[in-house]
Structure formats: C-alpha cells, structure tokens
Design a protein around this motif. Structure first.
Motif, PDB file in Angstrom:
ATOM      1  N   ALA A   1       0.858  -1.245  -0.014  1.00  0.00           N
ATOM      2  CA  ALA A   1      -0.062  -0.072   0.050  1.00  0.00           C
ATOM      3  C   ALA A   1       0.766   1.217   0.050  1.00  0.00           C
ATOM      4  N   GLU A   2       1.867   1.405   0.715  1.00  0.00           N
ATOM      5  CA  GLU A   2       2.737   2.390   0.636  1.00  0.00           C
ATOM      6  C   GLU A   2       3.456   2.645  -0.444  1.00  0.00           C
ATOM      7  N   THR A   3       3.830   1.602  -1.086  1.00  0.00           N
ATOM      8  CA  THR A   3       4.526   1.721  -2.468  1.00  0.00           C
ATOM      9  C   THR A   3       3.395   2.517  -3.344  1.00  0.00           C
ATOM     10  N   ARG A   4       2.448   1.761  -3.460  1.00  0.00           N
ATOM     11  CA  ARG A   4       1.083   2.396  -4.190  1.00  0.00           C
ATOM     12  C   ARG A   4       1.049   3.985  -4.058  1.00  0.00           C
ATOM     13  N   ALA A   5       1.084   4.335  -2.675  1.00  0.00           N
ATOM     14  CA  ALA A   5       0.875   5.699  -2.375  1.00  0.00           C
ATOM     15  C   ALA A   5       2.000   6.518  -2.817  1.00  0.00           C
ATOM     16  N   LEU A   6       3.096   5.947  -2.717  1.00  0.00           N
ATOM     17  CA  LEU A   6       4.351   6.972  -3.127  1.00  0.00           C
ATOM     18  C   LEU A   6       4.238   6.897  -4.814  1.00  0.00           C
ATOM     19  N   LEU A   7       3.821   5.853  -5.606  1.00  0.00           N
ATOM     20  CA  LEU A   7       3.434   6.073  -7.089  1.00  0.00           C
ATOM     21  C   LEU A   7       2.675   6.968  -7.247  1.00  0.00           C
ATOM     22  N   ALA A   8       1.578   7.069  -6.551  1.00  0.00           N
ATOM     23  CA  ALA A   8       0.701   7.807  -6.971  1.00  0.00           C
ATOM     24  C   ALA A   8       1.018   9.342  -6.621  1.00  0.00           C
ATOM     25  N   ALA A   9       1.716   9.729  -5.539  1.00  0.00           N
ATOM     26  CA  ALA A   9       2.204  10.852  -5.450  1.00  0.00           C
ATOM     27  C   ALA A   9       3.297  11.621  -6.361  1.00  0.00           C
TER      28      ALA A   9
ATOM     29  N   GLY B   1       2.970  10.708  -9.469  1.00  0.00           N
ATOM     30  CA  GLY B   1       2.050  10.807 -10.589  1.00  0.00           C
ATOM     31  C   GLY B   1       2.385   9.539 -11.625  1.00  0.00           C
ATOM     32  N   LEU B   2       2.732   8.524 -11.078  1.00  0.00           N
ATOM     33  CA  LEU B   2       2.913   7.133 -11.790  1.00  0.00           C
ATOM     34  C   LEU B   2       1.602   6.174 -11.443  1.00  0.00           C
TER      35      LEU B   2
ATOM     36  N   ALA C   1      12.376   3.455 -15.091  1.00  0.00           N
ATOM     37  CA  ALA C   1      13.389   3.820 -14.240  1.00  0.00           C
ATOM     38  C   ALA C   1      12.704   4.474 -12.897  1.00  0.00           C
ATOM     39  N   ARG C   2      11.976   5.492 -13.261  1.00  0.00           N
ATOM     40  CA  ARG C   2      11.333   6.080 -12.215  1.00  0.00           C
ATOM     41  C   ARG C   2      10.602   5.237 -11.175  1.00  0.00           C
ATOM     42  N   ILE C   3       9.772   4.319 -11.769  1.00  0.00           N
ATOM     43  CA  ILE C   3       9.131   3.537 -10.964  1.00  0.00           C
ATOM     44  C   ILE C   3       9.887   2.636 -10.234  1.00  0.00           C
ATOM     45  N   ALA C   4      10.880   2.151 -10.901  1.00  0.00           N
ATOM     46  CA  ALA C   4      11.886   1.517  -9.979  1.00  0.00           C
ATOM     47  C   ALA C   4      12.446   2.108  -8.936  1.00  0.00           C
ATOM     48  N   GLU C   5      12.640   3.318  -8.931  1.00  0.00           N
ATOM     49  CA  GLU C   5      13.287   4.141  -7.880  1.00  0.00           C
ATOM     50  C   GLU C   5      12.088   4.296  -6.662  1.00  0.00           C
ATOM     51  N   VAL C   6      11.117   4.438  -7.236  1.00  0.00           N
ATOM     52  CA  VAL C   6      10.007   4.695  -6.016  1.00  0.00           C
ATOM     53  C   VAL C   6       9.660   3.343  -5.554  1.00  0.00           C
TER      54      VAL C   6
ATOM     55  N   ALA D   1       5.208  -7.922 -10.627  1.00  0.00           N
ATOM     56  CA  ALA D   1       5.882  -6.884 -11.517  1.00  0.00           C
ATOM     57  C   ALA D   1       5.186  -5.598 -11.354  1.00  0.00           C
ATOM     58  N   TRP D   2       5.651  -4.387 -11.117  1.00  0.00           N
ATOM     59  CA  TRP D   2       4.989  -3.162 -11.366  1.00  0.00           C
ATOM     60  C   TRP D   2       5.024  -2.963 -12.803  1.00  0.00           C
ATOM     61  N   THR D   3       3.577  -2.765 -13.202  1.00  0.00           N
ATOM     62  CA  THR D   3       3.297  -2.576 -14.697  1.00  0.00           C
ATOM     63  C   THR D   3       2.673  -1.269 -14.861  1.00  0.00           C
ATOM     64  N   ALA D   4       2.840  -0.587 -16.181  1.00  0.00           N
ATOM     65  CA  ALA D   4       2.284   0.569 -16.469  1.00  0.00           C
ATOM     66  C   ALA D   4       2.138   0.683 -18.056  1.00  0.00           C
ATOM     67  N   ASP D   5       0.735   1.213 -18.488  1.00  0.00           N
ATOM     68  CA  ASP D   5       0.802   1.331 -19.898  1.00  0.00           C
ATOM     69  C   ASP D   5       0.730   2.783 -20.020  1.00  0.00           C
ATOM     70  N   ILE D   6       1.637   3.439 -20.749  1.00  0.00           N
ATOM     71  CA  ILE D   6       1.847   4.805 -20.941  1.00  0.00           C
ATOM     72  C   ILE D   6       1.423   5.281 -22.188  1.00  0.00           C
ATOM     73  N   GLY D   7       0.858   4.307 -22.954  1.00  0.00           N
ATOM     74  CA  GLY D   7       0.032   4.990 -24.263  1.00  0.00           C
ATOM     75  C   GLY D   7       1.142   5.538 -25.258  1.00  0.00           C
ATOM     76  N   GLU D   8       0.829   6.667 -25.727  1.00  0.00           N
ATOM     77  CA  GLU D   8       1.592   7.350 -26.760  1.00  0.00           C
ATOM     78  C   GLU D   8       2.980   7.930 -26.119  1.00  0.00           C
ATOM     79  N   LYS D   9       3.090   8.128 -24.834  1.00  0.00           N
ATOM     80  CA  LYS D   9       4.373   8.588 -24.451  1.00  0.00           C
ATOM     81  C   LYS D   9       5.683   7.689 -24.661  1.00  0.00           C
ATOM     82  N   LYS D  10       6.678   8.370 -25.401  1.00  0.00           N
ATOM     83  CA  LYS D  10       7.884   7.451 -25.969  1.00  0.00           C
ATOM     84  C   LYS D  10       8.820   7.400 -24.628  1.00  0.00           C
ATOM     85  N   SER D  11       8.453   7.887 -23.560  1.00  0.00           N
ATOM     86  CA  SER D  11       9.636   7.766 -22.387  1.00  0.00           C
ATOM     87  C   SER D  11       9.428   6.681 -21.667  1.00  0.00           C
ATOM     88  N   ARG D  12       9.325   5.388 -22.254  1.00  0.00           N
ATOM     89  CA  ARG D  12       8.902   4.284 -21.335  1.00  0.00           C
ATOM     90  C   ARG D  12      10.191   3.869 -20.606  1.00  0.00           C
TER      91      ARG D  12
END
Length: 367
Positions: A232-240, A242-243, A267-272, A251-262
C-alpha cells in the motif's frame, strides 16, 4: 525544569484535547498543570497589546488560524525556539502531553504565517517536534489515552511536510521526513475522526501553512492501508509521483500509451518501488522491463531486442543509470532478449521472476 514551566504557563488544554473545558489536564511532572480556566500569562518584557494569543474558536467545531501582529512576530519566534530547545533537551523526557502541546502550538504558529514563504527551516523544526512526540517513554496504558490525539497531530504535521518535501529521494531533510513517516505511520493509523477534526484549522493569513482536512484524512487512510497491505505504501508513493502502475504477477506494470519515455518511466517506477523490484512498461511504440537487485540493474527492450546489464554507481539509481544523459552506453553485458543468460537470469531468480517469461513478454512487442 523551572525554565520549561515558564514556557507553558498559559492554559491550553482545550487546544490539545476535546471537551477539555470539563476537566483539568494534569501531567505527572512537578509544577506542571494545564488548567482550562487560566488566562494567558504575560512576561515581564511584554504588554497586553503586544501579545496576540491563539485565537478562540468561532464554535466548538471551528478553529481559525491565529493572527500575530507584526510587532510580536519576533517574540513568538523566540518563544517557539525556546520551547523546542527545552522539549528536546529535557532529561528525563517531559510527559507526552507536554510534547504534544508543543507540537500543537507550533502548528498554530505555522498556520499564523510566522515562517514566511522564503523561510526554509520550518520543515526541520516541525520534524524535530514530531520526533519528540513519537518517542515513547510512557507506559502503553498511558499512551493509549493520548494515541488518537498524537496520531491526529502527527498526520497534520506530515500533511504540511509532504506538501513541501519530496516523498522519494531528495536531500537530507526529504530523507529524514521519509524515514520519520515510516516510523510514525502505524501510530497515525490510530487517529479517530473527532480528534482529527478538533485539530484542523481554517485559514487565517494568506501565506500561513495549514493542512487541509482532505490531505490529513488521505495520510491517515494511507497509514491504515499500509498496516494491512505490504504494498500500500508503494502504491501511495507511486501515486504521489504521478505514476500509474499496478502490481501484476510480482511486477509493477504501467501502460503509458503514446508517451515515448518508457525507459525513463520504468526507471522512475523502480526508484519509487525500491530494490529488489521488477518493472514492466508498455507504450504504443514498444515495451521494456527493468530488474533491480542490489547494485545490479538489467534493462530489456522490445525495440532494441536486447537485455543490458548495468552496475549502479555509489551515488545513483535506476534513473541515472539507464535513463541519464549517457543513455544505455554504460552496459557491462548485453544479451538478446530471447536468451537472458548468466547474471540477468540470476537477478530475475532472486526476486522470484522467470527470466524466460519476461523475455516472452518483451518479444510480444517486437516489430
């Protein structure tokens, strides 16, 4: 002790506890008594016009941030510094009620705008007081009587701090706040609504620092969820940050659509999330995967069709290692995505992931 007593002669029980008007708060310390019937004492170098006491509430449920006259601001700052010094230097530690009272008064002074927009020391001052109230010197039975009040005040303080400080990484003060939150979260989870409402303030000065009810409640809910859910704390930090990432099959999984900076997003998700972790990011242009364990980071990409292995420098993290100005130039090893042998396979195994399944995931997005 005499100096400390002089700092708290005003009757302030009503600030700290609900229905204090019906009781007299007494603490187990010689010479200390917080009596709701007493008035505000004036020191020898003050007069009634120079002292602007904490404002009385408009109603039993409404508190307005205090207003401090310009001529009295320096004196109040000096008083606050004196109180903080005496609270932190007391041996043995003062009763928890007194420490809580110091925190409550400090929050009121922050709401009054005693520290302006350009003042930076307020975060450290507030952190020091939170640390003092989280020091458990009393027996458990005694602490139970004040735990909701303490939780409400600490949540109020962190709502202010996290509006200013980073919740992931940052400087010394940011990291200190993050460490203190990790220690205090379980206590914050015990806050009860009546105490939370009792310590909320309505705005006074335009630049006063006041925590909103929404921000305080959000932190309390975050603390409660963390008590039942290890992620829960990791989810809260990711939300804070904006991830928008979800934990799927480890695995922490994200779909960023048209963004090219996957790669930067992964890397940022991993840091959080912190090591060890596995991160998958999908965009309209491909997919990538990050494996982070200890000082090793593996990065796989469906476009390059390669796994690359990196070693984090002494000062660094996933972002500086795989999404910095050097790009992917610093890789120690390179493997085809279909056969992540050796160290990459070992990293995946250490965190309970199947390297072949990860490679299959990336291969699905190759063009």
């Amino acid at each position: 002790m005499a100096k400390v007593e002089n700092a708290f002669k005003p009757s302030l029980a009503g600030l700290l506890f609900q229905n204090a008007g019906d009781t007299v708060l007494r603490v187990d310390s010689p010479g200390w008594a917080v009596d709701p019937d007493e008035g505000v004492d004036i020191t020898e170098d003050e007069d009634e016009e120079s002292v602007d006491p904490i404002s009385e509430p408009l109603s039993p449920k409404t508190r307005i941030a205090p207003s401090i006259a310009s001529a009295a601001r320096a004196a109040w700052k000096k008083w606050d510094k004196k109180v903080r010094s005496q609270i932190s230097g007391a041996e043995p530690p003062l009763p928890v009620e007194i420490r809580l009272l110091a925190l409550r008064l400090h929050l009121d002074l922050l709401a009054a705008g005693l520290w302006g927009p350009s003042d930076e020391e307020w975060t450290t001052n507030l952190l020091d007081l939170i640390c003092e109230v989280m020091t458990d010197e009393e027996d458990e039975v005694h602490l139970e009587k004040v735990e909701s009040t303490r939780a409400a005040l600490v949540a109020n303080g962190f709502a202010l701090l996290f509006d200013e400080l980073k919740q992931v990484g940052g400087n010394e003060v940011d990291l200190a706040a993050q460490e203190m939150w990790a220690m205090a979260a379980s206590a914050v989870a015990k806050a009860q609504e009546p105490d939370v409402s009792h310590h909320l303030l309505h705005p006074g000065r335009a630049y006063g620092r006041i925590a909103t009810g929404t921000a305080v409640e959000r932190l309390i809910q975050r603390a409660r969820e963390a008590a039942d859910d290890p992620w829960a704390e990791t989810r809260a930090l990711l939300a804070a940050e904006g991830l928008n990432a979800e934990l799927r099959d480890g695995a922490w999984t994200a779909d960023i659509g048209e963004k090219k900076s996957r790669r930067a997003t992964a890397a940022r998700i991993a840091e959080v999330a912190g090591a060890p972790c596995c991160v998958k990011v999908v965009s309209d242009h491909g997919a990538c995967c990050v494996l982070w364990a200890g000082s090793d980071i593996a990065y796989g990409d469906s476009v390059t069709r390669l796994w690359k292995l990196f070693r984090i420098k002494v000062i660094g993290g996933p972002t500086s290692t795989i999404a910095g100005s050097d790009g992917l130039a610093g890789a120690r090893r390179t493997y085809p995505i279909w056969s992540p042998k050796g160290e990459i396979a070992q990293i995946a195994k250490e965190m309970g992931m199947d390297d072949q399944l990860l490679s299959t995931f990336l291969a699905e997005f190759t063009t």
